[in-house]
Every structure is written in C-alpha cells, then in structure tokens.
Design a protein around this motif. Structure first.
Motif, mmCIF file in Angstrom:
data_model
loop_
_atom_site.group_PDB
_atom_site.id
_atom_site.type_symbol
_atom_site.label_atom_id
_atom_site.label_comp_id
_atom_site.label_asym_id
_atom_site.label_seq_id
_atom_site.Cartn_x
_atom_site.Cartn_y
_atom_site.Cartn_z
ATOM 1 N N VAL A 181 0.838 -1.203 0.000
ATOM 2 C CA VAL A 181 0.000 0.000 0.000
ATOM 3 C C VAL A 181 0.873 1.253 0.000
ATOM 4 O O VAL A 181 0.579 2.236 -0.700
ATOM 5 N N ALA A 182 1.973 1.234 0.755
ATOM 6 C CA ALA A 182 2.880 2.384 0.794
ATOM 7 C C ALA A 182 3.524 2.630 -0.565
ATOM 8 O O ALA A 182 3.721 3.788 -0.970
ATOM 9 N N LEU A 183 3.855 1.562 -1.294
ATOM 10 C CA LEU A 183 4.430 1.716 -2.635
ATOM 11 C C LEU A 183 3.418 2.318 -3.607
ATOM 12 O O LEU A 183 3.765 3.185 -4.423
ATOM 13 N N ILE A 184 2.155 1.859 -3.544
ATOM 14 C CA ILE A 184 1.114 2.430 -4.401
ATOM 15 C C ILE A 184 0.895 3.908 -4.056
ATOM 16 O O ILE A 184 0.685 4.750 -4.938
ATOM 17 N N SER A 185 0.983 4.230 -2.767
ATOM 18 C CA SER A 185 0.872 5.620 -2.337
ATOM 19 C C SER A 185 1.990 6.467 -2.933
ATOM 20 O O SER A 185 1.745 7.567 -3.447
ATOM 21 N N ALA A 186 3.220 5.961 -2.884
ATOM 22 C CA ALA A 186 4.362 6.694 -3.438
ATOM 23 C C ALA A 186 4.208 6.893 -4.943
ATOM 24 O O ALA A 186 4.503 7.972 -5.476
ATOM 25 N N PHE A 187 3.735 5.854 -5.636
ATOM 26 C CA PHE A 187 3.523 5.955 -7.085
ATOM 27 C C PHE A 187 2.452 7.005 -7.405
ATOM 28 O O PHE A 187 2.618 7.825 -8.322
ATOM 29 N N SER A 188 1.362 7.009 -6.647
ATOM 30 C CA SER A 188 0.276 7.960 -6.884
ATOM 31 C C SER A 188 0.730 9.391 -6.634
ATOM 32 O O SER A 188 0.421 10.304 -7.412
ATOM 33 N N LEU A 189 1.471 9.613 -5.553
ATOM 34 C CA LEU A 189 1.973 10.951 -5.262
ATOM 35 C C LEU A 189 2.989 11.400 -6.300
ATOM 36 O O LEU A 189 3.073 12.594 -6.617
ATOM 37 N N ALA A 190 3.746 10.459 -6.862
ATOM 38 C CA ALA A 190 4.668 10.798 -7.952
ATOM 39 C C ALA A 190 3.888 11.270 -9.178
ATOM 40 O O ALA A 190 4.303 12.215 -9.864
ATOM 41 N N GLY A 191 2.754 10.623 -9.441
ATOM 42 C CA GLY A 191 1.898 11.061 -10.540
ATOM 43 C C GLY A 191 1.408 12.475 -10.328
ATOM 44 O O GLY A 191 1.364 13.283 -11.272
ATOM 45 N N ALA A 192 1.046 12.809 -9.087
ATOM 46 C CA ALA A 192 0.604 14.174 -8.776
ATOM 47 C C ALA A 192 1.735 15.171 -8.980
ATOM 48 O O ALA A 192 1.529 16.268 -9.501
#
Length: 318
Positions: A181-192
């Motif tokens: 979940v933390a990795l998906i969070s990091a990926f999503s914030l990178a998209g932002a």
C-alpha cells in the motif's frame, strides 16, 4: 557595480542564493517534523477512526486553512484552462494521501520509519513517469539509478532477500500488505508531482493546494458518509491537530521548494527517516530492522544521484 568596486578590482558576491537555500533547508526540516507528527497522530487514532474518515477530514481542514491565503490572492487565481489536469492531479493526490493514511493505520504493522523509507521512492517513480508522460529524455545513468533504487526497495520490503544465503531465508517470501500500500501511495503521489510540472506555470502553489484539498473533499465525501461512525470529542481534537500539522507541513514543503534549489535542499527531506525512527522508539518501542536501513540507504543514494544528474543536465542545457 559601483566605482569603488571597479577601482579595487573586487566584485560584490550575491549571497541571496545561499540564503534562499538555507531558508529552504530549514523549511524542509520543519516540513519533515510536521509530517512525522501527522503520521504519528494518524497511527495513534486509526484504531478508533476509519482511515477514509481521517483522509476526508484531513482534506476538509486543509481546504479551510488554504482559503484565507487564497482570498488574499483573489479567486481569480483559481482560473485555469487545464481543469482536467487539475482534476487528474487531485485524483492522484487523493489516492496517494489516502493510501498513506491506510498504510500506517492500525490495519498493518508498518512502522513510521518503514513508511518514510518507502516514500523515498517517489523520485524514482517521478523519473519513470516523466519519461512516459512528459516524454522527457532519460539517459542511461538515470535509468541505472532507478533500477538500483528499486533493488533497494526489494531489500527493504521483501523479507529474506537481504539474507538470501541463510538456510530457509526465502521461505514464505512475499511483500507484506502495508509495504505494498505504501508503494502504491508513493507511485500515486509521484503522478501528482509530475502533473504539477504541467500546472505550476499557470497556477500558484496555494491555488494548487486549495484545489487538491477541495477536490479530495468532494471525492472522499461519499466514502466517508458510507463508513462514517461517531467520533469522540477527544478524537475530534486529534483530527483537528492532524489537519493543521499536515497543512503546515505541506505549506513548508511548497515554500521550501520555492525559495531554495531542489537539488540543494532535497537531501534534507531524508531526515524524516531518523525523525520517524525516534517516534517509533519513543511511542511504540519499535526499531527498524537492518534490512530497512540498508534498503533506505540504497534508495537515498540512487535518488540523490538522479538529482545530481538532473542538475548537471540542467546546467548543460542552459
């Protein structure tokens, strides 16, 4: 240059850049303290308040706190011809922040230090997404640093990889839910972050911050109503503090990046790892394992190298 300077052959040195960098470093350190407190409060009350409800009220408080700053600039500062990108950026940001709250919640056993170490992968994802979305040219050196960084992730979050030579070290090899979940969070914030590169030329940081929290509030409202449950007066106080501290941390981060050079001040952000480690020990009596520290070091070195290459590339292009 004045006449005295010309006569002596000396030139005045402009120290504004150094001053800005020092201010940026200090603001980024304050941001790290704020985010550590924010995550700590989240972890402490997540067994009583649902993580979606926490994320919703974080956005509500963030929107309310951003509004006075926005009014000073005028509502005209919200005008944009790229609202579809603003909305997409808010979707990425909402997903990233909500999953961050979920990752450190009572649902998993992920420590604050582990979460922060995993969050350092954002520059790796930014490089990857910039190549795909922005069509940026990424050279062999930066691709190599991205590969090494993700090896660091593997060392940190997959049990047994670092000690593979030991008997039965790879038994039950797998990625735990909190780390995923933390990795998906990091990926999503990178998209932002990548989408902000499109929008920062048109919208001010405070406008982007207001839009992010406003749209997050709208997106999360149905889910918050669905899982909503009574919140105690004490927890309302913690939620308010969490919202204020989170907004302050975001504001300090934006201000730091606006007054200092990103390549100079970004390493200060890695202080979040020892800060969160201290919080883990003092509050929960937990200490990160050796694999977390070694994986974090690999990730930090790779992201610093990416930053160095981008700085060199920027100088060459200018």
């Amino acid at each position: 240059m004045d006449q005295d300077s010309q006569a002596s052959g000396n030139q005045k040195v402009n120290s504004g850049g150094l001053s800005g960098n020092l201010q940026g470093a200090f603001l980024l350190m304050l941001s790290g303290v704020g985010f550590t407190i924010y995550l700590l409060i989240n972890k402490l009350i997540s067994d009583e308040v649902h993580w979606i409800v926490l994320s919703f009220w974080r956005a509500v408080f963030g929107m309310g706190l951003a509004l006075p700053f926005l009014m000073r600039r005028g509502l005209g500062s919200l005008k944009t011809k790229q609202f579809h990108l603003v909305f997409l950026r808010s979707v990425f940001g909402t997903l990233g922040m909500t999953l961050a709250i979920f990752a450190v919640s009572d649902a998993f056993e992920l420590t604050l230090a582990q979460f922060n170490a995993i969050s350092f992968t954002r520059p790796l994802f930014v490089t990857l997404l910039a190549a795909v979305i922005l069509r940026e040219t990424v050279g062999l050196h930066r691709w190599g640093a991205v590969f090494v960084g993700f090896l660091g992730v593997l060392v940190m979050v997959v049990p047994g990889v670092f000690t593979f030579w030991r008997p039965e070290a790879l038994n039950g090899l797998g990625l735990d839910g909190g780390s995923f979940v933390a990795l998906i969070s990091a990926f999503s914030l990178a998209g932002a972050i990548v989408l902000v590169k499109f929008l920062s030329a048109e919208l001010s940081p405070i406008a982007l911050l207001f839009y992010a929290n406003l749209l997050s509030t709208i997106l999360l409202l149905p889910l918050a109503l669905w899982v909503g449950a009574p919140i105690s007066l004490e927890n309302w106080g913690w939620i308010a503090l969490m919202g204020i501290v989170g907004f302050g941390a975001q504001f300090c981060y934006i201000a730091a990046m606006s007054v200092g050079e990103a390549s100079f001040i970004s390493p200060v952000d890695y202080l979040r790892l020892p800060m969160s480690s201290v919080a883990d020990f003092l509050v929960f009596r937990m200490v990160p394992g050796v694999n977390v520290w070694i994986g974090a070091v690999i990730i930090v070195v790779s992201t610093l190298y990416i930053g160095l290459r981008e700085r060199v590339r920027g100088r060459q292009s200018s």
